[in-house]
Design a protein around this motif. Structure first.
Motif, short mmCIF file in Angstrom:
data_model
loop_
_atom_site.label_atom_id
_atom_site.label_comp_id
_atom_site.label_asym_id
_atom_site.label_seq_id
_atom_site.Cartn_x
_atom_site.Cartn_y
_atom_site.Cartn_z
N ASN A 1 -9.06 0.91 -13.94
CA ASN A 1 -8.14 -0.24 -13.94
C ASN A 1 -6.86 0.08 -13.17
O ASN A 1 -6.25 1.12 -13.35
CB ASN A 1 -7.79 -0.60 -15.39
CG ASN A 1 -7.24 -2.00 -15.52
OD1 ASN A 1 -6.50 -2.47 -14.69
ND2 ASN A 1 -7.63 -2.67 -16.60
N GLY A 2 -6.43 -0.87 -12.31
CA GLY A 2 -5.18 -0.74 -11.59
C GLY A 2 -4.12 -1.74 -12.02
O GLY A 2 -3.12 -1.94 -11.34
N ALA B 1 0.83 -1.21 0.00
CA ALA B 1 0.00 0.00 0.00
C ALA B 1 0.86 1.25 0.00
O ALA B 1 2.02 1.23 0.41
CB ALA B 1 -0.92 0.01 1.22
N GLU B 2 0.25 2.32 -0.46
CA GLU B 2 0.76 3.68 -0.23
C GLU B 2 -0.27 4.38 0.63
O GLU B 2 -1.47 4.35 0.34
CB GLU B 2 0.96 4.40 -1.56
CG GLU B 2 2.05 3.79 -2.42
CD GLU B 2 2.24 4.52 -3.74
OE1 GLU B 2 1.43 5.44 -4.03
OE2 GLU B 2 3.18 4.16 -4.48
N VAL B 3 0.22 5.00 1.70
CA VAL B 3 -0.68 5.57 2.71
C VAL B 3 -0.58 7.09 2.70
O VAL B 3 0.52 7.65 2.80
CB VAL B 3 -0.34 5.02 4.11
CG1 VAL B 3 -1.25 5.63 5.17
CG2 VAL B 3 -0.46 3.50 4.13
N SER C 1 -4.09 0.66 -2.39
CA SER C 1 -3.52 -0.69 -2.42
C SER C 1 -2.80 -0.95 -3.73
O SER C 1 -3.10 -0.35 -4.76
CB SER C 1 -4.62 -1.74 -2.22
OG SER C 1 -5.29 -1.53 -1.00
N THR C 2 -1.86 -1.89 -3.70
CA THR C 2 -1.05 -2.20 -4.87
C THR C 2 -1.53 -3.48 -5.57
O THR C 2 -2.28 -4.28 -4.99
CB THR C 2 0.42 -2.42 -4.46
OG1 THR C 2 0.48 -3.55 -3.58
CG2 THR C 2 0.99 -1.18 -3.77
N HIS C 3 -1.05 -3.67 -6.77
CA HIS C 3 -1.28 -4.91 -7.50
C HIS C 3 -0.70 -6.09 -6.70
O HIS C 3 -1.28 -7.18 -6.66
CB HIS C 3 -0.63 -4.82 -8.87
CG HIS C 3 -0.73 -6.06 -9.70
ND1 HIS C 3 -1.89 -6.46 -10.31
CD2 HIS C 3 0.21 -7.01 -10.01
CE1 HIS C 3 -1.68 -7.59 -10.97
NE2 HIS C 3 -0.42 -7.94 -10.80
N GLU C 4 0.46 -5.87 -6.07
CA GLU C 4 1.08 -6.91 -5.26
C GLU C 4 0.15 -7.34 -4.12
O GLU C 4 0.05 -8.54 -3.82
CB GLU C 4 2.42 -6.43 -4.69
CG GLU C 4 3.52 -6.26 -5.72
CD GLU C 4 3.58 -4.88 -6.33
OE1 GLU C 4 4.65 -4.47 -6.78
OE2 GLU C 4 2.53 -4.20 -6.38
#
Length: 482
Positions: A469-470, A394-396, A403-406
């Motif tokens: 889309n992410g 995540a980036e907060v 949230s990330t793809h990971e």
């Protein structure tokens, strides 16, 4: 050129190589079968990623597609797929299930080293080193065998191959791994006696790969074999010195010459207290490739596979490391405050029904980024430079969490809320990186997890009927047909 030689790869086998093989490892009785096999294409084979998919689910998938499977005897997750049972337009690497990381396309013989290394592992959270890891077939296999527990250090000397290695770790949902970029010959200098298990799938001459690369033996020379043997000796000695007392080392290659195989292990035995672990009971049928020393020398015709060599070495429990690892590095990551951790855990629980800090793992931060690490990372990153470990989830920001793809690939399958199940056409558009308009989506606005056939494919943002889309740009397949 003999008639037998013409059978092999259209005559692409160097006659000097065949003469050398006959002098050292190839019997007259095996010669025709060996050359016949070298002249045939390699069977397609896959390994089910049990972190995301069960073997039974894969069998059901194969039945739906009418794929004909043959079980690989040394890997219960591995199968040969009869190419004649695939439709003309079916490429296994383009199937939705491969894109989702549910299976990994891996040559059958290359599944052997990981099984030899961890097949009877009894440690709850071992430290494992894959010394020459890219593109990640064995790293992902090791991580799956450990069920994402412990720590697998995936080392790769070639910087250009680290990206593909990372992409494969993400696709397979692996977050107990750390990537490093070191010369394997130096490991003994900074992490002596550190690892419970080490896999050295060594750089080699590639003689066993002729079935997928008809040029593999065209320019063979004994001088090149001996030259690479010197590198292999340095690597295996470094690997052994990096092993804990009582630990296990597997040395493997996709080549066949004695000089790169038996001779390398015998060099190690002559210079250390290494003990051979006989592989005669590794799987039913192992005796067909077992040689006197207890190693597996897999010729291409024995199992209709790629040529391979596997040796298993134990380090006596009473063995003493020459020195202890010295702490040299300070991690750029720091602990989250109780307030920060509570905010994250509450968000993911409320949004998706997911616990993002399971047992054996810890959340750490670097500026606005939050990463999940195996707790065992502390036993490694003080002593060696780690390029990337765990996964960024995540980036907060003050007013939002992104949230990330990971995160989606490592945790999304456990979600119970905010799930968007895609149709096949929408799945194809998503993998192409396109935004979607879904009139019947009843999820709340905000982050949603995208699923296809009940398996996660990525993260997106929902705003009314629009799905932004992410999917990472570097993974987008512009011409994907599914």
């Amino acid at each position: 050129m003999s008639d037998l030689l013409k059978l092999a790869s259209g005559g692409k086998i160097n006659p000097a190589y065949l003469a050398h093989a006959k002098q050292t490892f190839l019997s007259q009785a095996d010669e025709k079968a060996f050359l016949d096999a070298c002249g045939r294409g390699l069977r397609k084979s896959v390994r089910v990623n049990t972190l995301k998919y069960s073997v039974e689910e894969f069998r059901e998938l194969a039945a739906r597609h009418q794929w004909q499977l043959t079980a690989i005897p040394w890997c219960k997750e591995g199968f040969w797929v009869d190419e004649s049972s695939l439709s003309e337009n079916t490429a296994l690497g383009n199937t939705p299930e491969h894109v989702q990381g549910l299976f990994y396309i891996q040559e059958a013989s290359s599944m052997l080293p990981s099984v030899a290394l961890l097949g009877d592992n009894k440690l709850a959270a071992p430290l494992v080193l894959d010394m020459a890891a890219a593109p990640g077939s064995k790293t992902t296999q090791l991580a799956a065998m450990l069920n994402n527990q412990g720590l697998v250090v995936a080392n790769e000397l070639s910087a250009s191959r680290l990206k593909s290695l990372h992409n494969n770790l993400v696709r397979c949902g692996i977050f107990n791994a750390a990537m490093s970029h070191h010369d394997g010959r130096k490991f003994a200098d900074f992490v002596p006696g550190l690892f419970d298990y080490i896999l050295l799938d060594a750089p080699c001459g590639g003689e066993g790969t002729v079935r997928k690369d008809i040029h593999a033996l065209e320019n063979w020379s004994l001088a090149k074999v001996k030259e690479i043997g010197e590198l292999q000796k340095a690597l295996i000695l470094s690997a052994y010195q990096s092993l804990k007392p009582g630990g296990r080392l597997v040395y493997s290659t996709c080549t066949l010459s004695v000089e790169e195989n038996q001779a390398i292990v015998e060099f190690l035995r002559a210079n250390t207290d290494a003990k051979v672990i006989n592989l005669k009971h590794l799987f039913e049928g192992a005796e067909r490739s077992l040689i006197a020393e207890g190693y597996l020398h897999v010729l291409p015709h024995l199992y209709d596979s790629e040529g391979f060599f596997v040796a298993c070495i134990g380090k006596p429990a009473e063995s003493q490391p020459s020195e202890s690892p010295l702490a040299q590095f300070k991690s750029p990551f720091e602990k989250l405050t109780k307030k920060e951790k509570l905010r994250l855990r509450e968000y993911y629980q409320a949004q998706f029904g997911i616990d993002i800090e399971p047992d054996g793992f810890q959340l750490l931060k670097r500026q606005k980024e939050v990463w999940i690490f195996p707790q065992a990372i502390g036993e490694v990153n003080a002593y060696m430079k780690v390029n990337r470990a765990g996964m960024k989830i995540a980036e907060v920001y003050p007013n939002k969490i992104r949230s990330t793809h990971e995160f989606a690939y490592c945790f999304g399958q456990a979600a119970t809320d905010q799930i968007v199940e895609l149709t096949k056409p929408d799945f194809v558009e998503f993998v192409k990186g396109q935004s979607l308009h879904l009139d019947n989506c009843d999820c709340r606005d905000g982050e949603v997890l995208m699923f296809y056939q009940k398996k996660v494919i990525g993260i997106a943002q929902k705003q009314k009927n629009k799905i932004k889309n992410g999917y990472p740009r570097e993974l987008v397949k512009d011409n994907y047909q599914g």
